[in-house]
Scaffold this motif. Structure first.
Motif, mmCIF file in Angstrom:
data_model
loop_
_atom_site.group_PDB
_atom_site.id
_atom_site.type_symbol
_atom_site.label_atom_id
_atom_site.label_comp_id
_atom_site.label_asym_id
_atom_site.label_seq_id
_atom_site.Cartn_x
_atom_site.Cartn_y
_atom_site.Cartn_z
ATOM 1 N N PHE A 1 -43.782 6.207 -7.287
ATOM 2 C CA PHE A 1 -42.697 5.965 -6.334
ATOM 3 C C PHE A 1 -42.414 7.197 -5.471
ATOM 4 N N ILE A 2 -42.285 8.365 -6.097
ATOM 5 C CA ILE A 2 -41.946 9.594 -5.359
ATOM 6 C C ILE A 2 -43.049 9.945 -4.371
ATOM 7 N N GLN A 3 -44.296 9.917 -4.837
ATOM 8 C CA GLN A 3 -45.408 10.296 -3.962
ATOM 9 C C GLN A 3 -45.510 9.383 -2.747
ATOM 10 N N ARG A 4 -45.289 8.093 -2.943
ATOM 11 C CA ARG A 4 -45.436 7.154 -1.829
ATOM 12 C C ARG A 4 -44.336 7.352 -0.786
ATOM 13 N N ILE A 5 -43.142 7.695 -1.254
ATOM 14 C CA ILE A 5 -42.062 7.961 -0.301
ATOM 15 C C ILE A 5 -42.380 9.189 0.532
ATOM 16 N N ARG B 1 -41.297 5.303 15.768
ATOM 17 C CA ARG B 1 -40.803 5.412 14.393
ATOM 18 C C ARG B 1 -41.023 4.089 13.679
ATOM 19 N N ARG B 2 -41.524 4.138 12.470
ATOM 20 C CA ARG B 2 -41.859 2.926 11.732
ATOM 21 C C ARG B 2 -40.608 2.133 11.380
ATOM 22 N N GLY B 3 -40.798 0.830 11.316
ATOM 23 C CA GLY B 3 -39.653 -0.051 11.132
ATOM 24 C C GLY B 3 -39.002 0.042 9.778
ATOM 25 N N TYR B 4 -39.693 0.559 8.753
ATOM 26 C CA TYR B 4 -39.093 0.615 7.429
ATOM 27 C C TYR B 4 -38.400 1.940 7.138
ATOM 28 N N MET B 5 -38.338 2.858 8.117
ATOM 29 C CA MET B 5 -37.828 4.194 7.830
ATOM 30 C C MET B 5 -36.339 4.177 7.469
ATOM 31 N N GLY B 6 -35.571 3.301 8.080
ATOM 32 C CA GLY B 6 -34.156 3.227 7.710
ATOM 33 C C GLY B 6 -33.973 2.814 6.259
ATOM 34 N N HIS B 7 -34.711 1.801 5.831
ATOM 35 C CA HIS B 7 -34.643 1.368 4.434
ATOM 36 C C HIS B 7 -35.219 2.438 3.510
ATOM 37 N N LEU B 8 -36.258 3.131 3.951
ATOM 38 C CA LEU B 8 -36.837 4.196 3.125
ATOM 39 C C LEU B 8 -35.832 5.327 2.932
ATOM 40 N N THR B 9 -35.052 5.622 3.965
ATOM 41 C CA THR B 9 -34.001 6.638 3.832
ATOM 42 C C THR B 9 -32.999 6.234 2.764
ATOM 43 N N ARG B 10 -32.582 4.991 2.777
ATOM 44 C CA ARG B 10 -31.613 4.530 1.787
ATOM 45 C C ARG B 10 -32.217 4.488 0.385
ATOM 46 N N ILE B 11 -33.496 4.155 0.280
ATOM 47 C CA ILE B 11 -34.149 4.175 -1.033
ATOM 48 C C ILE B 11 -34.172 5.593 -1.586
ATOM 49 N N ALA B 12 -34.539 6.571 -0.734
ATOM 50 C CA ALA B 12 -34.560 7.968 -1.167
ATOM 51 C C ALA B 12 -33.162 8.436 -1.568
ATOM 52 N N SER C 1 -30.848 6.583 -2.738
ATOM 53 C CA SER C 1 -30.538 5.928 -4.004
ATOM 54 C C SER C 1 -31.126 6.698 -5.180
ATOM 55 N N ILE C 2 -32.328 7.222 -5.003
ATOM 56 C CA ILE C 2 -32.937 8.035 -6.065
ATOM 57 C C ILE C 2 -32.095 9.276 -6.320
ATOM 58 N N VAL C 3 -31.715 9.973 -5.242
ATOM 59 C CA VAL C 3 -30.930 11.200 -5.392
ATOM 60 C C VAL C 3 -29.593 10.906 -6.052
ATOM 61 N N HIS C 4 -28.935 9.836 -5.614
ATOM 62 C CA HIS C 4 -27.616 9.509 -6.163
ATOM 63 C C HIS C 4 -27.711 9.161 -7.650
ATOM 64 N N ASN C 5 -28.649 8.296 -8.014
ATOM 65 C CA ASN C 5 -28.760 7.890 -9.412
ATOM 66 C C ASN C 5 -29.280 9.003 -10.291
ATOM 67 N N CYS C 6 -30.005 9.921 -9.705
ATOM 68 C CA CYS C 6 -30.464 11.079 -10.470
ATOM 69 C C CYS C 6 -29.283 11.959 -10.873
ATOM 70 N N ASP C 7 -28.283 12.044 -10.022
ATOM 71 C CA ASP C 7 -27.126 12.895 -10.305
ATOM 72 C C ASP C 7 -26.025 12.159 -11.055
ATOM 73 N N LYS C 8 -25.725 10.907 -10.669
ATOM 74 C CA LYS C 8 -24.546 10.238 -11.186
ATOM 75 C C LYS C 8 -24.818 8.888 -11.833
ATOM 76 N N GLY C 9 -26.020 8.369 -11.754
ATOM 77 C CA GLY C 9 -26.292 7.036 -12.275
ATOM 78 C C GLY C 9 -26.421 7.014 -13.780
ATOM 79 N N ILE D 1 -34.354 9.749 -14.979
ATOM 80 C CA ILE D 1 -34.954 10.008 -13.666
ATOM 81 C C ILE D 1 -35.261 11.483 -13.498
ATOM 82 N N GLN D 2 -34.344 12.347 -13.918
ATOM 83 C CA GLN D 2 -34.595 13.786 -13.827
ATOM 84 C C GLN D 2 -35.798 14.180 -14.664
ATOM 85 N N GLN D 3 -35.901 13.594 -15.851
ATOM 86 C CA GLN D 3 -37.029 13.918 -16.727
ATOM 87 C C GLN D 3 -38.356 13.451 -16.137
ATOM 88 N N LEU D 4 -38.349 12.267 -15.491
ATOM 89 C CA LEU D 4 -39.579 11.763 -14.894
ATOM 90 C C LEU D 4 -40.007 12.605 -13.688
#
Length: 785
Positions: free
Chosen positions: A432-436, A453-464, A466-474, A480-483
């Protein structure tokens, strides 16, 4: 008003109905026949209730019009007949609902071969629906006697009007017991199984769509009814049949064990998505379970999941090999194959299955690598936002959901019991991380070369994010931090990820942040534009007390202790306000000016005396000289300033001023009424020129009061500057002697000296009030001049 005064003209229908040989079509040709029927014109209603007329009305809506009739009037009489029969006239409803011969003629429309005429079908459905609502017992009893009713309804389910009629029977029948009897009857007739059989490749697309929609509406209506009807002990038999495992298995068998058909596949998925919906209340705010219901009713039925799980491999195969689609040419390139409605709905189904958070479903999806296929589609179809949002939903749920509960946890896996197998699969197997990171870098490279600019970049920003948010507070943050920090992610990729979230992602988030706050200048511009457009300021229509309170923000939490005569001064203040308001309202009118021919009485300065109860009137002559701005409500003639001053003689109370209280900009003396208005004794210092005196009075105003601050009392002077609309308080030690002073004084009683004509020329006009004996005035102390 129109009907009350009987202003309407007499309808021609009354005259027409007096003819002995009048026909139904002649009456229907009248333009106001519908209005007269709804108004229950007795002659018209009696005419329509004739057996032949009722039979002809039913015939019009159940038989095809003649083919030789002009197209624009071909359905004129069927349409008018339908409107007359559904005009909700009780006599017509009674005749139609109780006459079995008419009902059989109406029911005969269903016995026609498909496809039914859609317009006539809508007329038939509307009439029968009205009867179901008005005569439920009679109509249900009649329909239950017809052995082929359910067969005919299923036979014509491809006609939308017939589908609507079926749903009407589930929603519009009262009372509750009768509705329950109808549900049991339809369930015994196996209406659910027959609708399920309609969703297969051998049927046409209309039957697929309408049968699917009927089943979805039955699910929603039945679940809503469970919340609306409190204490209902009997379960909904149709919903119970739909949620059975064998019913769901039959649905899936129709699309996978036979020829694949996109319309049938999409229709079945729509039914499954509705079954996966959590049971919501029918009205907002009602979240409690009804009596007799348990909280598991808010979750997905386990039998549905068990029926779907063995078919996940078939849905996965649809992602790899969807029904054949033609090559699609778009403005952004050629899609071969395009995503297609089938694959898009399969992704929606996967997202719904993930939301159920079931261990067996999650394990099967991991074994099939369905998530990896979905991510491949995400990065391949860069312009399909319908797909992108579903993939974003899938990843967000995986990152935020707690691990799925399991029935048995082996002792060897206790330390990993709270780990999510989906997150582990997403980060390790799907990379997941590498593909982003790769997709972001590739997009920036294309943009640098002049690409879009590619059409999925807005959704990709929100996906990224989401990873940062859940890594800290989820709830899965440690995992996630361990992975991210594990050996499965190379050191180079970790460095790229850290640089990405602190650099490119942070910059993108900063650009996407919009400050919606308006500056003071923007607010002033918007207010100005509003006033220019509509031509008025809303302050003109506001309560004057509210207007005064608007800008007074410098003086807050100040307690005034005012000792004065309460009743007399309050009444005087209100009377003066009323006179001022009346003056403005009467401006420009032809009525006599209320101020004309009024004698004004002034008291000499030597004979001034403080108001009864006031302890600080001697200090009221001190003020600070400031420039004054004319009040917008002042009279245009500067020589006849008529200004009002707020009376300080209020009750002994604490007055809390709001911020920026606007003080009136007029500072001329407020002259109270005098009983001896005819006396003419010359006061002292009244020889001051009029212009100078007005200037002195208009530039500043001063009110001296005692301020209570805790346990201390201090005498202060309140000076109001009308230009800046500010109020300045000064204590006795801080007061500065000014060259011109504006004093508030109390005039003598009516038996004391009056004013001569020269003094009256430099003072404003006053009204007369025999209930008051005090007069206030301003005099200018020009001794230093």
């Amino acid at each position: 008003m129109f009907w009350k005064f009987d202003l309407h003209t007499t309808s021609h229908i009354d005259t027409l109905l007096e003819k002995e040989d009048v026909t139904l079509t002649e009456v229907m040709d009248e333009d106001d026949v519908l209005q007269e029927c709804k108004a229950q014109n007795h002659k018209l209603v009696d005419f329509l209730l004739r057996p032949q007329c009722m039979e002809d009305l039913v015939t019009f809506i159940t038989q095809e019009p003649s083919t030789d009739v002009e197209e624009k009037v071909k359905y004129k009489y069927p349409n008018i007949s339908c409107e007359l029969l559904t005009s909700d006239v009780s006599q017509i409803n009674d005749r139609l609902g109780e006459d079995e011969k008419l009902l059989m003629k109406l029911y005969g429309f269903l016995q026609n071969e498909p496809p039914l005429n859609p317009l006539l079908a809508s007329f038939f459905s509307k009439v029968l629906s009205i009867l179901i609502g008005r005569k439920p017992e009679q109509i249900v009893d009649f329909l239950r006697k017809q052995e082929d009713f359910v067969d005919l309804m299923i036979k014509h389910i491809g006609t939308s009007a017939i589908m609507d009629l079926l749903l009407r029977m589930l929603t519009c029948i009262e009372p509750q017991q009768l509705r329950q009897d109808v549900l049991n009857w339809l369930n015994e007739e196996k209406v659910i199984q027959r609708l399920v059989d309609m969703v297969q490749s051998s049927q046409d697309e209309d039957r697929h769509s309408n049968a699917s929609q009927s089943l979805c509406e039955i699910i929603r209506l039945s679940r809503d009814q469970m919340f609306q009807v409190q204490g209902c002990s009997e379960p909904d038999p149709l919903l119970a049949t739909l949620e059975k495992q064998e019913t769901v298995e039959q649905l899936l068998s129709n699309i996978f064990d036979k020829e694949k058909n996109e319309s049938a596949i999409v229709s079945v998925i729509q039914i499954l998505l509705t079954l996966f919906e959590t049971r919501r209340p029918a009205f907002e705010g009602h979240m409690e379970c009804a009596p007799g219901m348990s909280h598991p009713s808010f979750s997905v039925n386990h039998s549905i999941l068990e029926a779907v799980r063995p078919r996940l491999k078939d849905f996965h195969q649809l992602l790899l090999e969807p029904p054949k689609k033609n090559v699609m040419k778009t403005t952004w390139g050629v899609l071969d194959p395009p995503v297609g409605n089938t694959r898009l709905n399969v992704v929606r189904l996967v997202a719904s299955l993930l939301q159920s958070n079931t261990q067996s479903i999650n394990t099967e999806l991991i074994n099939l690598n369905t998530l990896g296929v979905i991510l491949d589609m995400y990065f391949k179809y860069i312009w399909n936002n319908f797909l992108h949002i579903q993939v974003e939903i899938c990843t967000a749920m995986i990152l935020a959901m707690p691990p799925a509960p399991t029935d048995i946890q082996p002792d060897t896996e206790q330390e990993h019991a709270r780990e999510s197998i989906l997150i582990k699969h997403l980060f390790q197997k799907c990379q997941f991380i590498q593909r982003i990171i790769d997709a972001w870098s590739s997009n920036e490279k294309e943009q640098a070369e002049g690409g879009r600019r590619r059409g999925y970049m807005g959704h990709l920003t929100r996906i990224a994010n989401s990873i940062v948010h859940n890594c800290d507070k989820g709830p899965n943050g440690p995992q996630i931090q361990q992975l991210i920090s594990s050996k499965d992610l190379s050191a180079e990729d970790r460095e790229k990820w850290e640089a990405f979230i602190s650099g490119q992602l942070a910059d993108t988030n900063k650009r996407n942040t919009v400050d919606l706050a308006f500056s003071d200048y923007q607010m002033q511009q918007m207010t100005s534009n509003f006033i220019e457009q509509f031509g008025f300021n809303d302050e003109e229509f506001a309560d004057q007390d509210d207007v005064v309170d608007i800008p007074f923000d410098r003086i807050s939490d100040i307690n005034f202790s005012l000792n004065t005569n309460e009743s007399a001064n309050i009444a005087l203040f209100e009377a003066r306000c009323n006179e001022k308001i009346q003056q403005f309202e009467d401006a420009g009118s032809d009525e006599e000016d209320i101020w004309d021919q009024k004698d004004v009485t002034f008291a000499p300065e030597a004979q001034r005396r403080p108001s009864s109860g006031s302890t600080d009137s001697e200090e009221s002559t001190d003020s600070e000289e400031e420039d004054v701005k004319r009040d917008p409500f002042e009279a245009s003639n500067p020589s006849t300033d008529d200004r009002m001053e707020v009376d300080t003689g209020l009750s002994k109370t604490s007055i809390h001023h709001s911020k920026h209280r606007t003080m009136p900009s007029d500072c001329d003396g407020w002259l109270g009424p005098s009983e001896a208005s005819s006396s003419s004794t010359s006061p002292k210092d009244c020889g001051t020129p009029k212009a100078e005196e007005e200037t002195a009075c208009s530039e500043q105003r001063s009110i001296t009061e005692t301020v209570i601050n805790g346990s201390m009392k201090e005498t202060v002077s309140l000076t109001v500057d009308a230009k800046t609309e500010t109020a300045v308080f000064k204590s006795d030690e801080e007061k500065i002697a000014s060259s011109e002073k504006c004093s508030v004084v109390e005039c003598v009683d009516s038996e004391r000296t009056g004013v001569n004509s020269s003094a009256a020329a430099c003072c404003p006009k006053t009204g007369s009030d025999t209930s008051r004996t005090q007069t206030r005035m301003h005099t200018a102390d020009l001794s230093k001049k």
